[in-house]
Design a protein around this motif. Structure first.
Motif, mmCIF file in Angstrom:
data_model
loop_
_atom_site.group_PDB
_atom_site.id
_atom_site.type_symbol
_atom_site.label_atom_id
_atom_site.label_comp_id
_atom_site.label_asym_id
_atom_site.label_seq_id
_atom_site.Cartn_x
_atom_site.Cartn_y
_atom_site.Cartn_z
ATOM 1 N N SER A 71 0.835 -1.208 0.000
ATOM 2 C CA SER A 71 0.000 0.000 0.000
ATOM 3 C C SER A 71 0.864 1.250 0.000
ATOM 4 N N LEU A 72 1.989 1.205 0.695
ATOM 5 C CA LEU A 72 2.882 2.362 0.709
ATOM 6 C C LEU A 72 3.525 2.592 -0.649
ATOM 7 N N ILE A 73 3.825 1.521 -1.367
ATOM 8 C CA ILE A 73 4.364 1.678 -2.727
ATOM 9 C C ILE A 73 3.291 2.260 -3.643
ATOM 10 N N PHE A 74 2.065 1.754 -3.547
ATOM 11 C CA PHE A 74 0.971 2.329 -4.342
ATOM 12 C C PHE A 74 0.746 3.794 -3.974
ATOM 13 N N LEU A 75 0.811 4.107 -2.698
ATOM 14 C CA LEU A 75 0.680 5.500 -2.242
ATOM 15 C C LEU A 75 1.780 6.360 -2.843
ATOM 16 N N THR A 76 3.006 5.879 -2.796
ATOM 17 C CA THR A 76 4.136 6.610 -3.364
ATOM 18 C C THR A 76 3.869 6.981 -4.815
ATOM 19 N N TRP A 77 3.503 6.005 -5.608
ATOM 20 C CA TRP A 77 3.295 6.256 -7.035
ATOM 21 C C TRP A 77 2.006 7.024 -7.291
ATOM 22 N N GLY A 78 1.002 6.846 -6.454
ATOM 23 C CA GLY A 78 -0.210 7.649 -6.579
ATOM 24 C C GLY A 78 0.082 9.123 -6.363
ATOM 25 N N ILE A 79 0.905 9.428 -5.382
ATOM 26 C CA ILE A 79 1.280 10.822 -5.133
ATOM 27 C C ILE A 79 2.179 11.331 -6.258
ATOM 28 N N PHE A 80 3.092 10.497 -6.744
ATOM 29 C CA PHE A 80 3.946 10.888 -7.870
ATOM 30 C C PHE A 80 3.119 11.363 -9.052
ATOM 31 N N PHE A 81 2.069 10.610 -9.389
ATOM 32 C CA PHE A 81 1.268 10.948 -10.570
ATOM 33 C C PHE A 81 0.414 12.204 -10.394
ATOM 34 N N LYS A 82 0.355 12.753 -9.193
ATOM 35 C CA LYS A 82 -0.347 14.025 -8.996
ATOM 36 C C LYS A 82 0.348 15.141 -9.754
ATOM 37 N N SER A 83 1.675 15.086 -9.810
ATOM 38 C CA SER A 83 2.457 16.102 -10.527
ATOM 39 C C SER A 83 3.815 15.501 -10.871
ATOM 40 N N PRO A 84 3.859 14.669 -11.907
ATOM 41 C CA PRO A 84 5.099 13.960 -12.235
ATOM 42 C C PRO A 84 6.220 14.905 -12.674
ATOM 43 N N THR A 85 7.360 14.735 -12.048
ATOM 44 C CA THR A 85 8.578 15.444 -12.438
ATOM 45 C C THR A 85 9.727 14.444 -12.366
ATOM 46 N N VAL A 86 10.871 14.826 -12.900
ATOM 47 C CA VAL A 86 12.034 13.956 -12.847
ATOM 48 C C VAL A 86 12.465 13.743 -11.389
ATOM 49 N N VAL A 87 12.478 14.808 -10.609
ATOM 50 C CA VAL A 87 12.877 14.694 -9.203
ATOM 51 C C VAL A 87 11.891 13.806 -8.441
ATOM 52 N N SER A 88 10.597 14.007 -8.675
ATOM 53 C CA SER A 88 9.594 13.172 -8.002
ATOM 54 C C SER A 88 9.721 11.711 -8.421
ATOM 55 N N PHE A 89 10.092 11.488 -9.667
ATOM 56 C CA PHE A 89 10.306 10.120 -10.141
ATOM 57 C C PHE A 89 11.454 9.465 -9.375
ATOM 58 N N VAL A 90 12.561 10.191 -9.232
ATOM 59 C CA VAL A 90 13.725 9.654 -8.503
ATOM 60 C C VAL A 90 13.346 9.374 -7.050
ATOM 61 N N VAL A 91 12.635 10.296 -6.410
ATOM 62 C CA VAL A 91 12.207 10.092 -5.019
ATOM 63 C C VAL A 91 11.275 8.884 -4.930
ATOM 64 N N SER A 92 10.372 8.726 -5.889
ATOM 65 C CA SER A 92 9.444 7.594 -5.886
ATOM 66 C C SER A 92 10.179 6.268 -6.048
ATOM 67 N N VAL A 93 11.166 6.239 -6.932
ATOM 68 C CA VAL A 93 11.961 5.019 -7.115
ATOM 69 C C VAL A 93 12.709 4.691 -5.825
ATOM 70 N N LEU A 94 13.359 5.692 -5.230
ATOM 71 C CA LEU A 94 14.103 5.464 -3.989
ATOM 72 C C LEU A 94 13.185 5.009 -2.860
ATOM 73 N N SER A 95 12.043 5.654 -2.739
ATOM 74 C CA SER A 95 11.076 5.270 -1.708
ATOM 75 C C SER A 95 10.633 3.826 -1.908
ATOM 76 N N SER A 96 10.352 3.457 -3.146
ATOM 77 C CA SER A 96 9.940 2.083 -3.447
ATOM 78 C C SER A 96 11.043 1.093 -3.112
ATOM 79 N N ILE A 97 12.282 1.453 -3.416
ATOM 80 C CA ILE A 97 13.416 0.588 -3.091
ATOM 81 C C ILE A 97 13.507 0.388 -1.584
ATOM 82 N N PHE A 98 13.310 1.463 -0.824
ATOM 83 C CA PHE A 98 13.338 1.342 0.638
ATOM 84 C C PHE A 98 12.242 0.392 1.135
ATOM 85 N N PHE A 99 11.061 0.441 0.506
ATOM 86 C CA PHE A 99 9.990 -0.466 0.926
ATOM 87 C C PHE A 99 10.282 -1.920 0.527
#
Length: 182
Positions: free
Chosen positions: A120-148
């Motif tokens: 659910s946290l990974i889905f949340l991460t990417w759900g928030i990313f798609f609110k306003s996708p940017t390159v920086v947000s993409f990198v943060v989303s990938v890193l967050s997913s890796i941590f999970f």
């Protein structure tokens, strides 16, 4: 500056509830903390775009991911509370009380995935990313997913240490995050 203030304020409760694991790199909670921080950064960065252009493709993808994530966490917590037989006798300080299950849960959502809460946290991460996708947000989303993902791997080691072969067998019958896929 506004983004940093929001991030800092949101981080305080996460730091407070994570303090037990912040200095233990062998605990799943250590990595979960950084995944949560990634989510908070995404929230602080994207909060203005949550309801902008509500029928755009990004917003639709975002809401679908957020709804799936919401279902996973609700179903997972209900199963843990009703089937897990949590006890204070399980003396593992890095776990929250509801995580101190003494029965292996392999029904409901847990029949299909081992980590509905991390999923659910990974889905949340990417759900928030798609609110306003940017390159920086993409990198943060990938890193967050890796941590999970790391969190789930360490959690599985902890579960094997507690449940033994019963958990190893369960791992063969279930996927980690998405039913029938991964």
């Amino acid at each position: 500056m506004e983004r940093l203030i929001i991030f800092g304020v949101l981080s305080l409760p996460v730091i407070f509830i994570s303090w037990r694991t912040l200095f233990n790199v062998k605990s799943h909670g250590f990595y979960r903390f950084f995944g949560w921080e990634g989510i908070l950064w995404l929230i602080a960065s994207n909060f203005r775009s949550w309801f902008v252009d509500p029928f755009s493709l990004e917003q639709i993808i975002s809401w679908v991911l957020l709804l799936v994530g919401s279902y996973y966490v609700i179903a997972g917590v209900i199963q843990m509370k009703t089937k897990g037989k949590s006890t204070k006798d399980r003396n593992e300080k890095a776990l929250y009380q509801f995580e101190k299950t003494t029965e292996l849960i392999d029904s409901g959502i847990f029949k299909y995935i081992r980590h509905p809460l991390y999923s659910s946290l990974i889905f949340l991460t990417w759900g928030i990313f798609f609110k306003s996708p940017t390159v920086v947000s993409f990198v943060v989303s990938v890193l967050s997913s890796i941590f999970f993902v790391i969190t789930s791997i360490l959690d599985e080691k902890e579960c094997i240490a507690y449940f033994g072969d019963q958990y190893r067998d369960y791992m063969k019958r279930s996927k980690r995050f998405i039913p029938f896929i991964i």
